[in-house]
Scaffold this motif. Sequence first.
Motif, PDB file in Angstrom:
ATOM      1  N   LEU A 231       0.841  -1.194   0.000  1.00  0.00           N
ATOM      2  CA  LEU A 231       0.000   0.000   0.000  1.00  0.00           C
ATOM      3  C   LEU A 231       0.875   1.242   0.000  1.00  0.00           C
ATOM      4  O   LEU A 231       1.987   1.246   0.544  1.00  0.00           O
ATOM      5  CB  LEU A 231      -0.905   0.033   1.236  1.00  0.00           C
ATOM      6  N   HIS A 233       1.252   5.392   1.157  1.00  0.00           N
ATOM      7  CA  HIS A 233       0.939   6.036   2.429  1.00  0.00           C
ATOM      8  C   HIS A 233      -0.515   6.519   2.474  1.00  0.00           C
ATOM      9  O   HIS A 233      -1.040   6.843   3.532  1.00  0.00           O
ATOM     10  CB  HIS A 233       1.891   7.216   2.654  1.00  0.00           C
ATOM     11  N   GLU A 234      -1.161   6.550   1.302  1.00  0.00           N
ATOM     12  CA  GLU A 234      -2.576   6.895   1.233  1.00  0.00           C
ATOM     13  C   GLU A 234      -3.475   5.653   1.225  1.00  0.00           C
ATOM     14  O   GLU A 234      -4.656   5.733   0.910  1.00  0.00           O
ATOM     15  CB  GLU A 234      -2.847   7.726  -0.021  1.00  0.00           C
ATOM     16  N   ASN A 235      -2.873   4.491   1.539  1.00  0.00           N
ATOM     17  CA  ASN A 235      -3.585   3.210   1.600  1.00  0.00           C
ATOM     18  C   ASN A 235      -4.179   2.805   0.256  1.00  0.00           C
ATOM     19  O   ASN A 235      -5.268   2.223   0.174  1.00  0.00           O
ATOM     20  CB  ASN A 235      -4.704   3.240   2.659  1.00  0.00           C
ATOM     21  N   TRP A 253      -8.733  -0.944   4.080  1.00  0.00           N
ATOM     22  CA  TRP A 253      -7.291  -0.673   4.131  1.00  0.00           C
ATOM     23  C   TRP A 253      -6.957   0.413   5.151  1.00  0.00           C
ATOM     24  O   TRP A 253      -5.844   0.434   5.667  1.00  0.00           O
ATOM     25  CB  TRP A 253      -6.784  -0.256   2.744  1.00  0.00           C
ATOM     26  N   ASN A 254      -7.882   1.310   5.420  1.00  0.00           N
ATOM     27  CA  ASN A 254      -7.604   2.370   6.391  1.00  0.00           C
ATOM     28  C   ASN A 254      -7.538   1.824   7.824  1.00  0.00           C
ATOM     29  O   ASN A 254      -6.928   2.436   8.698  1.00  0.00           O
ATOM     30  CB  ASN A 254      -8.682   3.455   6.305  1.00  0.00           C
ATOM     31  N   LYS A 258      -2.889  -0.295  11.583  1.00  0.00           N
ATOM     32  CA  LYS A 258      -2.886   0.980  12.300  1.00  0.00           C
ATOM     33  C   LYS A 258      -2.060   0.919  13.572  1.00  0.00           C
ATOM     34  O   LYS A 258      -1.589   1.936  14.052  1.00  0.00           O
ATOM     35  CB  LYS A 258      -4.325   1.388  12.619  1.00  0.00           C
ATOM     36  N   TRP A 277       2.554  -6.128   9.514  1.00  0.00           N
ATOM     37  CA  TRP A 277       2.879  -5.105   8.532  1.00  0.00           C
ATOM     38  C   TRP A 277       4.158  -4.365   8.898  1.00  0.00           C
ATOM     39  O   TRP A 277       4.682  -4.473  10.008  1.00  0.00           O
ATOM     40  CB  TRP A 277       1.732  -4.104   8.402  1.00  0.00           C
ATOM     41  N   LYS A 286       3.628   0.837   2.745  1.00  0.00           N
ATOM     42  CA  LYS A 286       3.260  -0.073   3.817  1.00  0.00           C
ATOM     43  C   LYS A 286       3.110  -1.471   3.207  1.00  0.00           C
ATOM     44  O   LYS A 286       2.326  -1.679   2.277  1.00  0.00           O
ATOM     45  CB  LYS A 286       1.948   0.358   4.464  1.00  0.00           C
TER      46      LYS A 286
END
Length: 603
Positions: A231, A233-235, A253-254, A258, A277, A286
């Motif tokens: 992913l 950085h904006e997923n 994905w958000n 986390k 991750w 990511k």
Amino acid sequence: MRNLHERLSRKLVNKIILLLSFVIVLIVGSLTIISTRITENEAMKNMVTTTKNNLKLVNQNFDNYFFERRQFIFPQYQYEQVINSLQNEDLEYTSQQYLEDYLRVLFYSKPDIQGVYLYVIKKNKYYYITHDENESKVRIAVNQEIPSKKWFQEALQNDQQLLFSSLLTSTQGDVGYPVDINKSFMAYHRAIRTIFSKESKAIISIFFNTTVRDQIIRDASLDPNEHIVLLSHENVPFYWDDPAFFQSMELDWNRIGKNDNTNSIGEKGDNQYFDIWNMSERGQWKLIKFITSEQIYKAAHASRNISYAVGLIFLIISITLIALTTNAITRPLNKLSNHMLLFSIGNFNVRVPVKGNDEIAHISKQFNNMILQTNNLIEEQYKLKLVQQSAILKALEAEINPHFLYNALQAISTKALKSNIQDIVDMVDALASTLRYCFSGGDQVKLNEELKHIENYLILQKARFGSRLRIQYRIDPQLEQLFIPRLSVQTLVENSIKHALEKVSYEVCIVIEANISLDGVTIKVTDNGPGISSERLQFIKCLFQKNWEDREYGSIGLQNLHARLKLRYGQDAEVVIHTQSFYTEVCIKLPKGGMEHVKGTDY
């Protein structure tokens, strides 16, 4: 009393075995349950740590890969010439050539570039070069819809003048350019602006294929039922290994990745999945790996199985020790019984080990003495049998003494000569020469001596078959002094007479050849007889594979010759048979090294 004691002992042994087995199973089972719980927790920690370290290494490679790719996309040198060429590209041919050269440099600079596109904003046209075309050359096309694309607007508004977009879920209409999105996974877009006014003159786009990406992702070492996704950085997903899996899971994905904890993301089939991750050092990418609970606790289950195996081994060892202890007295009797069984089936070399001075040791000594006396009797009978056979052979040898045969044949020849019967004289002389050749010592003779013997042998056969027998010789003069096994060629000639001449009524020609080849010497005897049937040929070849001791009546000559060749010259020597209708060829093949007696050759 002894039998009763033995029965009681055996019952007690069974009780001890059951008791100890129960105790061992109880202890090992309890320890296994406790250790399994502990191992599962440790396995989870080790799996997470190992996977994170692996993801960190792979993600670092991805970070370096993307960083390198975005460095060369913007012209580092002669930036003003690029701007000037964009402004004058429709007025000056040199400006157009410069832009084409610039695209070629970018296109061939990296092995994973699928295509390079340069969109001139005010002219609504673009230059491009791609691998999708049959020829990799710069082309020019017009497309007024490109400025309406989402990526085009984002590239113009991007403060860093750089935008990378994923093609994972894009369609051909989302891209706008004639690029094969099945071969590309990502595109970099960058606006080329003037230095002072910051006016955007063009948008350069580079599409990357999966070559380098697949090499990097291979280091992630995915096991069965494991999955991985990359992913931004904006997923935004830029890579996933199994589209069907991620689409069926309907992941948010958000929410994933986390916190540092390993969380369950759901179940698919019989597997429960957890996410592990890593975020790249530059914070741009990511990398998330999804593993099953089965993989996490695999080590714990293996440890549990090992504990069960160890417990089973302890149980077997305990039972074995008990059995060895209780059978210490009966073991000598068992050994004596086994040796008696071997003796009863004909093994007269067995000896019972004698230990101690008890009754069993005394019986063992008497048994060994009995075997020794039996062997002595057998040896005496065997020697007597050999003496008898030797005497019989001596008698037979005296009866067929060669000197007696020669004298008798000489007398017959003299009588025939006095009676003026020349044919009988020739036959008797040929027979005498044949016998003298057969009885003379030595297994090796020269080829010319063997051929002379064959001539005498054929004199006798021509008296039988007359003009139906014809013979031809094709002998290399260099081979006349070659040493070969006695009666080897004669065996082949006799085979032709027996299986060819005797079975037909027409004239049979037997050809004897001897030639030198690169592999060695070949001696062939060929006839124009009826040939050999496929079944008979297969039978003879099977005889060649058998030991000489297992010979069968009817093919002793060829089998004997084949065995003699193998013993004298090694495995490369052999008898080879080729046959067809009205043709049979039997060859003797001697390997290199069999001509050391032939002068004038370096074979």
